[in-house]
Design a protein around this motif. Sequence first.
Motif, PDB file in Angstrom:
ATOM      1  N   LYS A   1      10.268  22.181  40.473  1.00  0.00           N
ATOM      2  CA  LYS A   1      10.381  23.239  39.463  1.00  0.00           C
ATOM      3  C   LYS A   1      10.661  22.795  38.184  1.00  0.00           C
ATOM      4  O   LYS A   1      11.746  23.000  37.901  1.00  0.00           O
ATOM      5  CB  LYS A   1      11.097  24.330  39.904  1.00  0.00           C
ATOM      6  N   PHE A   2       9.820  21.789  37.587  1.00  0.00           N
ATOM      7  CA  PHE A   2      10.171  20.908  36.543  1.00  0.00           C
ATOM      8  C   PHE A   2      10.580  21.523  35.332  1.00  0.00           C
ATOM      9  O   PHE A   2      11.194  21.065  34.316  1.00  0.00           O
ATOM     10  CB  PHE A   2       8.888  20.111  36.294  1.00  0.00           C
ATOM     11  N   ASN A   3       9.925  22.938  34.961  1.00  0.00           N
ATOM     12  CA  ASN A   3      10.456  23.646  33.651  1.00  0.00           C
ATOM     13  C   ASN A   3      11.270  24.651  33.905  1.00  0.00           C
ATOM     14  O   ASN A   3      11.334  25.687  33.193  1.00  0.00           O
ATOM     15  CB  ASN A   3       9.288  24.041  33.187  1.00  0.00           C
ATOM     16  N   GLU A   4      12.137  24.730  34.965  1.00  0.00           N
ATOM     17  CA  GLU A   4      13.150  25.556  35.144  1.00  0.00           C
ATOM     18  C   GLU A   4      14.365  24.703  35.525  1.00  0.00           C
ATOM     19  O   GLU A   4      14.504  23.718  36.011  1.00  0.00           O
ATOM     20  CB  GLU A   4      12.808  26.464  36.434  1.00  0.00           C
ATOM     21  N   ILE A   5      15.630  25.660  34.958  1.00  0.00           N
ATOM     22  CA  ILE A   5      16.662  25.197  35.345  1.00  0.00           C
ATOM     23  C   ILE A   5      17.776  26.165  36.084  1.00  0.00           C
ATOM     24  O   ILE A   5      17.395  27.386  36.189  1.00  0.00           O
ATOM     25  CB  ILE A   5      17.542  24.780  34.154  1.00  0.00           C
TER      26      ILE A   5
ATOM     27  N   ILE B   1      18.075  14.491  37.380  1.00  0.00           N
ATOM     28  CA  ILE B   1      18.302  15.697  38.049  1.00  0.00           C
ATOM     29  C   ILE B   1      19.318  16.866  37.586  1.00  0.00           C
ATOM     30  O   ILE B   1      19.612  17.825  38.097  1.00  0.00           O
ATOM     31  CB  ILE B   1      19.241  15.094  39.303  1.00  0.00           C
ATOM     32  N   ARG B   2      19.494  16.490  36.181  1.00  0.00           N
ATOM     33  CA  ARG B   2      20.426  17.483  35.381  1.00  0.00           C
ATOM     34  C   ARG B   2      19.510  17.638  33.959  1.00  0.00           C
ATOM     35  O   ARG B   2      19.266  16.597  33.436  1.00  0.00           O
ATOM     36  CB  ARG B   2      21.593  17.113  35.212  1.00  0.00           C
ATOM     37  N   GLU B   3      19.670  18.923  33.331  1.00  0.00           N
ATOM     38  CA  GLU B   3      19.460  18.967  32.165  1.00  0.00           C
ATOM     39  C   GLU B   3      20.588  19.864  31.291  1.00  0.00           C
ATOM     40  O   GLU B   3      20.755  21.029  31.737  1.00  0.00           O
ATOM     41  CB  GLU B   3      17.932  20.020  31.961  1.00  0.00           C
ATOM     42  N   GLY B   4      21.477  19.371  30.849  1.00  0.00           N
ATOM     43  CA  GLY B   4      22.625  19.939  30.147  1.00  0.00           C
ATOM     44  C   GLY B   4      23.475  20.076  31.447  1.00  0.00           C
ATOM     45  O   GLY B   4      23.460  19.391  32.321  1.00  0.00           O
ATOM     46  N   ARG B   5      24.075  21.221  31.482  1.00  0.00           N
ATOM     47  CA  ARG B   5      25.115  21.463  32.737  1.00  0.00           C
ATOM     48  C   ARG B   5      24.422  22.227  33.818  1.00  0.00           C
ATOM     49  O   ARG B   5      25.036  23.360  34.366  1.00  0.00           O
ATOM     50  CB  ARG B   5      26.383  22.380  32.392  1.00  0.00           C
ATOM     51  N   PHE B   6      23.053  22.125  34.078  1.00  0.00           N
ATOM     52  CA  PHE B   6      22.332  22.826  34.823  1.00  0.00           C
ATOM     53  C   PHE B   6      21.393  21.850  35.707  1.00  0.00           C
ATOM     54  O   PHE B   6      21.189  20.841  35.385  1.00  0.00           O
ATOM     55  CB  PHE B   6      21.249  23.683  34.144  1.00  0.00           C
ATOM     56  N   ILE B   7      20.989  22.352  36.850  1.00  0.00           N
ATOM     57  CA  ILE B   7      20.072  21.658  37.775  1.00  0.00           C
ATOM     58  C   ILE B   7      18.699  21.775  37.480  1.00  0.00           C
ATOM     59  O   ILE B   7      18.216  22.631  36.930  1.00  0.00           O
ATOM     60  CB  ILE B   7      20.406  22.111  39.157  1.00  0.00           C
ATOM     61  N   ILE B   8      18.090  20.515  37.577  1.00  0.00           N
ATOM     62  CA  ILE B   8      16.698  20.561  37.049  1.00  0.00           C
ATOM     63  C   ILE B   8      15.985  19.705  38.496  1.00  0.00           C
ATOM     64  O   ILE B   8      16.527  18.834  38.883  1.00  0.00           O
ATOM     65  CB  ILE B   8      16.234  19.950  36.031  1.00  0.00           C
ATOM     66  N   ASN B   9      15.110  20.218  38.943  1.00  0.00           N
ATOM     67  CA  ASN B   9      14.194  19.497  40.072  1.00  0.00           C
ATOM     68  C   ASN B   9      13.024  18.665  39.492  1.00  0.00           C
ATOM     69  O   ASN B   9      12.024  19.260  39.332  1.00  0.00           O
ATOM     70  CB  ASN B   9      13.925  20.463  41.207  1.00  0.00           C
ATOM     71  N   PRO B  10      13.095  17.395  39.151  1.00  0.00           N
ATOM     72  CA  PRO B  10      11.853  16.933  38.344  1.00  0.00           C
ATOM     73  C   PRO B  10      10.944  16.561  39.387  1.00  0.00           C
ATOM     74  O   PRO B  10       9.653  16.397  38.797  1.00  0.00           O
ATOM     75  CB  PRO B  10      12.560  15.525  38.056  1.00  0.00           C
ATOM     76  N   TYR B  11      10.917  16.949  40.552  1.00  0.00           N
ATOM     77  CA  TYR B  11       9.875  16.759  41.444  1.00  0.00           C
ATOM     78  C   TYR B  11       9.401  18.112  41.968  1.00  0.00           C
ATOM     79  O   TYR B  11       8.324  18.196  42.646  1.00  0.00           O
ATOM     80  CB  TYR B  11      10.280  15.896  42.617  1.00  0.00           C
TER      81      TYR B  11
ATOM     82  N   PRO C   1      17.231  28.978  43.693  1.00  0.00           N
ATOM     83  CA  PRO C   1      16.730  30.172  43.846  1.00  0.00           C
ATOM     84  C   PRO C   1      15.111  30.102  43.608  1.00  0.00           C
ATOM     85  O   PRO C   1      14.604  28.906  43.352  1.00  0.00           O
ATOM     86  CB  PRO C   1      17.196  30.788  42.726  1.00  0.00           C
ATOM     87  N   LEU C   2      14.464  31.243  43.668  1.00  0.00           N
ATOM     88  CA  LEU C   2      13.152  31.199  43.655  1.00  0.00           C
ATOM     89  C   LEU C   2      12.669  31.187  42.234  1.00  0.00           C
ATOM     90  O   LEU C   2      11.514  30.389  42.082  1.00  0.00           O
ATOM     91  CB  LEU C   2      12.694  32.684  44.196  1.00  0.00           C
ATOM     92  N   THR C   3      13.377  31.695  41.271  1.00  0.00           N
ATOM     93  CA  THR C   3      12.911  31.418  39.947  1.00  0.00           C
ATOM     94  C   THR C   3      14.387  30.757  39.093  1.00  0.00           C
ATOM     95  O   THR C   3      15.477  31.271  39.546  1.00  0.00           O
ATOM     96  CB  THR C   3      12.628  32.856  39.379  1.00  0.00           C
ATOM     97  N   GLY C   4      14.225  30.262  37.920  1.00  0.00           N
ATOM     98  CA  GLY C   4      15.164  29.606  37.197  1.00  0.00           C
ATOM     99  C   GLY C   4      15.888  30.683  36.105  1.00  0.00           C
ATOM    100  O   GLY C   4      15.371  31.674  36.327  1.00  0.00           O
ATOM    101  N   LEU C   5      16.835  30.185  35.526  1.00  0.00           N
ATOM    102  CA  LEU C   5      17.628  30.920  34.769  1.00  0.00           C
ATOM    103  C   LEU C   5      16.599  31.253  33.344  1.00  0.00           C
ATOM    104  O   LEU C   5      16.102  30.640  32.956  1.00  0.00           O
ATOM    105  CB  LEU C   5      18.867  30.296  34.180  1.00  0.00           C
TER     106      LEU C   5
END
Length: 555
Positions: free
Chosen positions: A436-440, A424-434, A131-135
């Motif tokens: 949106k680094f501060n969004e899941i 590529i994951r933070e907890g049970r969530f997706i993170i894009n390390p390349y 999505p355009l914005t994280g949780l």
Amino acid sequence: MKLSLGTLLFSSLLIFSCTKSNEFGSEISTDAEQIAAGKTLFENNCSTCHNFQQDGIGPNLSGITHHVETDWVKNFIKDPSLAIESKDPRAMALFEKFKTYMPPFASLGEEGIDQILAYLHTYESLPDTLPLTGLQDPIPEPVPDSGIRVELELFSQLPASDEAQPLAKMTKMDVVPGTNRVFVNDQRVGLYELIGQKPQMYLPILDHKPELISKPGWATGMASFSFHPEFTENGLFYTAHTEPGGTLEPDYGYPDSIRVFMQWVLTEWQAEDPAAASFKGSSRELLRIDIPSQAHGMQELTFNPNSKPGDEDYGLLFIGFGDGGLAEQRAAYVSDSKGTRIYSSILRIDPLGNDSPNGQYGIPKSNPFAGEAGKAGEVYANGFRNPNRVFWDKKGNMYATDIGQHSVEEINKIEKGNFYGWPIREGRFIINPYGKFNEIFPLKEDDEKYGVTYPIVQLDHDELAAIFAGYVMPYGPLEGKLIFGDILSGRLFFTDLDDPEAAGVQSWGVLYEGQEISLLELCGGKRVDLKFGQDADGQVYIMSKTEGKIYRIKR
């Protein structure tokens, strides 16, 4: 109008990709030097128009090499007009869609194209899948308060090693196996033994390691230590400390395009007299590792306390080693190694062996990647940002806490050879390390293809900012529960490791001199820097760097 390379590749992906992720690209290099060179080429030639987060002037390129045949991509980069004129179906469809030719990039040469592909291949996510914005609130359910309060009493205080808080940077309490001797470290100065509740300097590490640095703060300095299970006979124990980048040649590093800020050093010490009140003996360096920041290094050294002679773990040293800040330095491809490098891993070594790459320690043959070409044999499990505490329950199950990036803190049950998700994951969530680094983001339906083992407990940053585990309490109203807390605020929690999903997480609190008080108030600083300790009798302690005080949880 001329279309960019990324635009046409992206369009070819949308029009013709119907394969599963990771079906293509097996022949693309995963060598760190190749990736670093490709990163430089990409940044110099492509980054103005393209990134891996979202569409810009050109499209998001994340995942291209995993969904389009490698030879097709290479040939199209070299000469897209040739592909169109030869009536290649994919190229023809692109031409019909965009009505223009992309200029050729043959001038990059085979080596340059291979390097760009190596860099592109570190991005596994499909374009436009996030999505355009994280949780905003990934775990909305609040942690309930159990109402449990336990009494603390002041037990000991370390000497101040600085004039400003934190006054004593202690991170660990440990005992000599088979004895009642209790030790506590101060990251700045060394190792104390608590004798009659009074700290007595045992190892003044600066006298032996003058290059040690403990600034900037965080976990730098002498961060951890552990005694060999046969210390009373062989006098061996181990420490982890930091030195400036470039102090000596590392055993493990990364491409020189990434800065080296510090080095973590694993040292073996041998006491001439294991029963002596102060250290006298020798030392040798086992391992030296480069990192690009002061964060997420060699935070844990430990032996399995349940293991006995003849057991698989007996005498093997477990090392919690984080990503060293690689993801923050936009070099997540180094830590995202799936066992090819030692970063972001829990390592297991035989400190008395000599078949490691540097010949200073051994690689246990029962390690999951031992003897496997292209893998780091030291790795026991991988995919951690900062595995700062490794521990076992009485049943022999192994666990680790892992401090998250921006949103989620974890407790993981550790299985040999498993991948735990970072970066590529933070907890049970997706993170894009390349990107949106501060969004899941929520997991996708096909998430199982990534082979991630997820935490048994996860809490978001509404509850705590940096997790640290204590022990399964052997007494009091919390008996049988794993206690843990927030390093910064000192907020305290517990769960039941037998069934954490059913038990959930609850908070608990403390009393001091009969009055309920938060640890933040008790410690009198802006942060608690919470740690836990336990002695040979099972007595549990709460430690705070703020004033260097150690509190005992009363029975």
